[in-house]
Design a protein around this motif. Structure first.
Motif, mmCIF file in Angstrom:
data_model
loop_
_atom_site.group_PDB
_atom_site.id
_atom_site.type_symbol
_atom_site.label_atom_id
_atom_site.label_comp_id
_atom_site.label_asym_id
_atom_site.label_seq_id
_atom_site.Cartn_x
_atom_site.Cartn_y
_atom_site.Cartn_z
ATOM 1 N N PRO A 170 0.820 -1.221 0.000
ATOM 2 C CA PRO A 170 0.000 0.000 0.000
ATOM 3 C C PRO A 170 0.849 1.264 0.000
ATOM 4 C CG PRO A 170 -0.866 -1.594 1.573
ATOM 5 C CD PRO A 170 0.455 -2.128 1.111
ATOM 6 N N LEU A 171 1.958 1.253 0.720
ATOM 7 C CA LEU A 171 2.819 2.426 0.757
ATOM 8 C C LEU A 171 3.481 2.661 -0.597
ATOM 9 C CD1 LEU A 171 3.882 4.721 2.439
ATOM 10 C CD2 LEU A 171 5.684 3.231 3.304
ATOM 11 N N ARG A 172 3.847 1.582 -1.267
ATOM 12 C CA ARG A 172 4.428 1.731 -2.606
ATOM 13 C C ARG A 172 3.438 2.395 -3.552
ATOM 14 N NH1 ARG A 172 6.852 -3.381 -1.774
ATOM 15 N NH2 ARG A 172 5.242 -4.450 -2.977
ATOM 16 N N ARG A 173 2.168 2.011 -3.450
ATOM 17 C CA ARG A 173 1.150 2.618 -4.306
ATOM 18 C C ARG A 173 1.011 4.111 -4.017
ATOM 19 N NH1 ARG A 173 -1.729 -2.140 -2.966
ATOM 20 N NH2 ARG A 173 -3.078 -0.983 -1.522
ATOM 21 N N VAL A 174 1.101 4.494 -2.752
ATOM 22 C CA VAL A 174 1.025 5.912 -2.386
ATOM 23 C C VAL A 174 2.204 6.675 -2.982
ATOM 24 C CG1 VAL A 174 1.155 7.544 -0.462
ATOM 25 C CG2 VAL A 174 -0.294 5.519 -0.274
ATOM 26 N N LEU A 175 3.402 6.127 -2.842
ATOM 27 C CA LEU A 175 4.592 6.803 -3.367
ATOM 28 C C LEU A 175 4.531 6.932 -4.880
ATOM 29 C CD1 LEU A 175 7.516 5.343 -1.227
ATOM 30 C CD2 LEU A 175 5.816 7.079 -0.663
ATOM 31 N N ASP A 176 4.084 5.863 -5.531
ATOM 32 C CA ASP A 176 3.980 5.905 -6.994
ATOM 33 C C ASP A 176 3.010 7.001 -7.433
ATOM 34 O OD1 ASP A 176 5.761 3.835 -7.234
ATOM 35 O OD2 ASP A 176 4.235 2.279 -7.516
ATOM 36 N N ALA A 177 1.907 7.135 -6.705
ATOM 37 C CA ALA A 177 0.909 8.144 -7.062
ATOM 38 C C ALA A 177 1.463 9.558 -6.881
ATOM 39 C CB ALA A 177 -0.348 7.957 -6.205
ATOM 40 N N VAL A 178 2.205 9.786 -5.804
ATOM 41 C CA VAL A 178 2.788 11.112 -5.563
ATOM 42 C C VAL A 178 3.826 11.432 -6.627
ATOM 43 C CG1 VAL A 178 4.126 12.513 -3.955
ATOM 44 C CG2 VAL A 178 2.345 10.985 -3.087
ATOM 45 N N GLN A 179 4.681 10.480 -6.938
ATOM 46 C CA GLN A 179 5.730 10.710 -7.926
ATOM 47 C C GLN A 179 5.156 10.886 -9.328
ATOM 48 O OE1 GLN A 179 8.488 7.462 -7.474
ATOM 49 N NE2 GLN A 179 8.995 8.010 -5.364
ATOM 50 N N ALA A 180 4.062 10.191 -9.624
ATOM 51 C CA ALA A 180 3.458 10.273 -10.950
ATOM 52 C C ALA A 180 2.835 11.632 -11.206
ATOM 53 C CB ALA A 180 2.411 9.172 -11.121
ATOM 54 N N ASP A 181 2.283 12.253 -10.164
ATOM 55 C CA ASP A 181 1.643 13.560 -10.336
ATOM 56 C C ASP A 181 1.795 14.384 -9.057
ATOM 57 O OD1 ASP A 181 0.217 15.750 -11.079
ATOM 58 O OD2 ASP A 181 -1.746 14.759 -11.137
ATOM 59 N N PRO A 220 -5.234 12.838 4.524
ATOM 60 C CA PRO A 220 -6.496 12.086 4.417
ATOM 61 C C PRO A 220 -6.736 11.523 3.020
ATOM 62 C CG PRO A 220 -6.836 14.115 5.654
ATOM 63 C CD PRO A 220 -5.460 14.196 5.063
ATOM 64 N N VAL A 221 -6.385 12.298 1.983
ATOM 65 C CA VAL A 221 -6.574 11.816 0.619
ATOM 66 C C VAL A 221 -5.647 10.640 0.336
ATOM 67 C CG1 VAL A 221 -6.272 12.397 -1.820
ATOM 68 C CG2 VAL A 221 -7.450 13.986 -0.292
ATOM 69 N N LEU A 222 -4.398 10.734 0.731
ATOM 70 C CA LEU A 222 -3.449 9.634 0.533
ATOM 71 C C LEU A 222 -3.928 8.372 1.248
ATOM 72 C CD1 LEU A 222 -0.004 11.454 0.997
ATOM 73 C CD2 LEU A 222 -1.034 10.715 -1.149
ATOM 74 N N ALA A 223 -4.395 8.545 2.468
ATOM 75 C CA ALA A 223 -4.867 7.394 3.237
ATOM 76 C C ALA A 223 -6.094 6.759 2.580
ATOM 77 C CB ALA A 223 -5.193 7.834 4.670
ATOM 78 N N ARG A 224 -7.018 7.590 2.113
ATOM 79 C CA ARG A 224 -8.232 7.076 1.482
ATOM 80 C C ARG A 224 -7.901 6.317 0.200
ATOM 81 N NH1 ARG A 224 -10.791 11.460 1.418
ATOM 82 N NH2 ARG A 224 -10.473 12.132 -0.747
ATOM 83 N N ASN A 225 -6.988 6.866 -0.599
ATOM 84 C CA ASN A 225 -6.612 6.204 -1.855
ATOM 85 C C ASN A 225 -5.895 4.881 -1.609
ATOM 86 O OD1 ASN A 225 -7.723 8.332 -3.249
ATOM 87 N ND2 ASN A 225 -5.760 9.364 -3.618
ATOM 88 N N ALA A 226 -5.249 4.757 -0.448
ATOM 89 C CA ALA A 226 -4.534 3.517 -0.125
ATOM 90 C C ALA A 226 -5.387 2.556 0.700
ATOM 91 C CB ALA A 226 -3.265 3.853 0.650
ATOM 92 N N ASN A 227 -6.655 2.942 0.962
ATOM 93 C CA ASN A 227 -7.553 2.138 1.794
ATOM 94 C C ASN A 227 -6.957 1.883 3.177
ATOM 95 O OD1 ASN A 227 -9.607 1.800 -0.206
ATOM 96 N ND2 ASN A 227 -8.339 0.233 -1.196
ATOM 97 N N LEU A 228 -6.356 2.924 3.733
ATOM 98 C CA LEU A 228 -5.753 2.838 5.055
ATOM 99 C C LEU A 228 -6.285 3.974 5.919
ATOM 100 C CD1 LEU A 228 -1.997 2.286 4.043
ATOM 101 C CD2 LEU A 228 -3.596 0.513 4.827
#
Length: 326
Positions: free
Chosen positions: A219-230, A238-246
């Motif tokens: 889940p953390l990798r997905r968060v990092l990928d999303a931040v780096q991508a855009d 809160p948005v990062l947590a919601r997108n990672a289902n955490l």
């Protein structure tokens, strides 16, 4: 450390070894030699662990005056750096040489990765120190008794002086010359060598964008990928947590455990690295702020000053090109 005892001629020893960075030796040596032309009296002595000549990082032979064990009564000793020091165990002979010299000098110093030699000899235990930005983390991990300051150009702590990478050895030499002869002579040396008397900002302005091992948590990798991508997207916690289902608490814990930071600080760092890359590519400060997610130039300016001590416009002027402008 020996007690301070000054004579007309100040002996400066430089400890070298096979694979030594040539500029780590030549830069400070030229600063002291230039000071001699302006009224100082430094006696430069090149030392190696066994007294034999050494071959530098670029293949040039460096002639040595004496073995470290046979030398004494120095006022200043500088230990140069080398590429192998952060990746291999420091040779025992080099450690012993540094330890001997530390007992026979007033000021013990290191250039670049020479800090690994001082640390291996126990000379940095309980002290603040720095080294090249690429290797500050390794220095801290290998020698936990040393308080590493990763952004410093040079650090002085209790008679031990350490400097950042390569040309920072000149910065340190100028500081030592100023201690000996005052700011006027040091300033004259800086002008003669066409370098800053004191450069603004820390060494992080020279560092590469954020890199590191991927996090263990998927889940953390997905968060990092999303931040780096855009980096410009909405990346509040809160948005990062919601997108990672955490939960926010769970996400914050993962960041602390895997990356030793917080989600908001990580987002800011990604945006900062993106802005640096955009400035390097020639984008204006306003464009870099917008494209990196800061939104406006003032927010970007505050972050640059907080992180590297200089505003984005000055950073760009220094690193965009070697071509003369204006």
């Amino acid at each position: 450390m020996a007690t301070a005892r000054r004579s007309t001629s100040v002996r400066v020893g430089i400890l070298v070894f096979d694979g030594v960075k040539l500029l780590d030796v030549a830069g400070p040596a030229e600063a002291f030699a230039e000071a001699n032309l302006l009224g100082a009296s430094y006696e430069l002595v090149l030392l190696s662990p066994d007294g034999n000549d050494v071959v530098s990082s670029v293949g040039m032979r460096v002639s040595v005056n004496a073995a470290a064990a046979d030398a004494a009564n120095f006022h200043t000793v500088l230990v140069a750096g080398g590429d192998a020091l952060p990746v291999k165990q420091v040779p025992a002979g080099l450690v012993a040489a540094a330890g001997h010299l530390a007992n026979n000098t007033v000021r013990m110093s290191s250039i670049c990765t020479g800090a690994f030699v001082l640390a291996a000899a126990g000379l940095l235990d309980g002290r603040r120190a720095t080294t090249h930005w690429k290797h500050t983390q390794e220095l801290a991990l290998r020698y936990p008794a040393t308080q590493v300051e990763p952004d410093a150009i040079f650090v002085s702590d209790g008679g031990i002086h350490t400097s950042a990478g390569v040309t920072a050895g000149i910065d340190l030499a100028l500081a030592l010359i100023e201690d000996d002869h005052g700011p006027d002579l040091a300033r004259a040396v800086a002008r003669s060598l066409v370098v800053y008397m004191q450069r603004s900002g820390g060494q992080s302005q020279f560092s590469a964008p954020l890199q590191g091992e991927p996090p263990k948590s998927s889940p953390l990798r997905r968060v990092l990928d999303a931040v780096q991508a855009d980096p410009t997207a909405e990346h509040s916690v809160p948005v990062l947590a919601r997108n990672a289902n955490l939960s926010v608490r769970h996400l914050t814990r993962l960041f602390r455990e895997d990356l030793q930071t917080t989600p908001s600080k990580y987002v800011e760092l990604i945006r900062f690295d993106t802005a640096k890359a955009l400035l390097d590519a020639g984008y204006s400060v306003t464009e870099a702020a917008e494209r990196s997610g800061f939104g406006n130039s003032e927010a970007l300016r505050r972050t640059f000053i907080a992180r590297i001590g200089v505003p984005p416009s000055k950073y760009q002027q220094r690193f965009r090109s070697t071509a003369k402008t204006g």
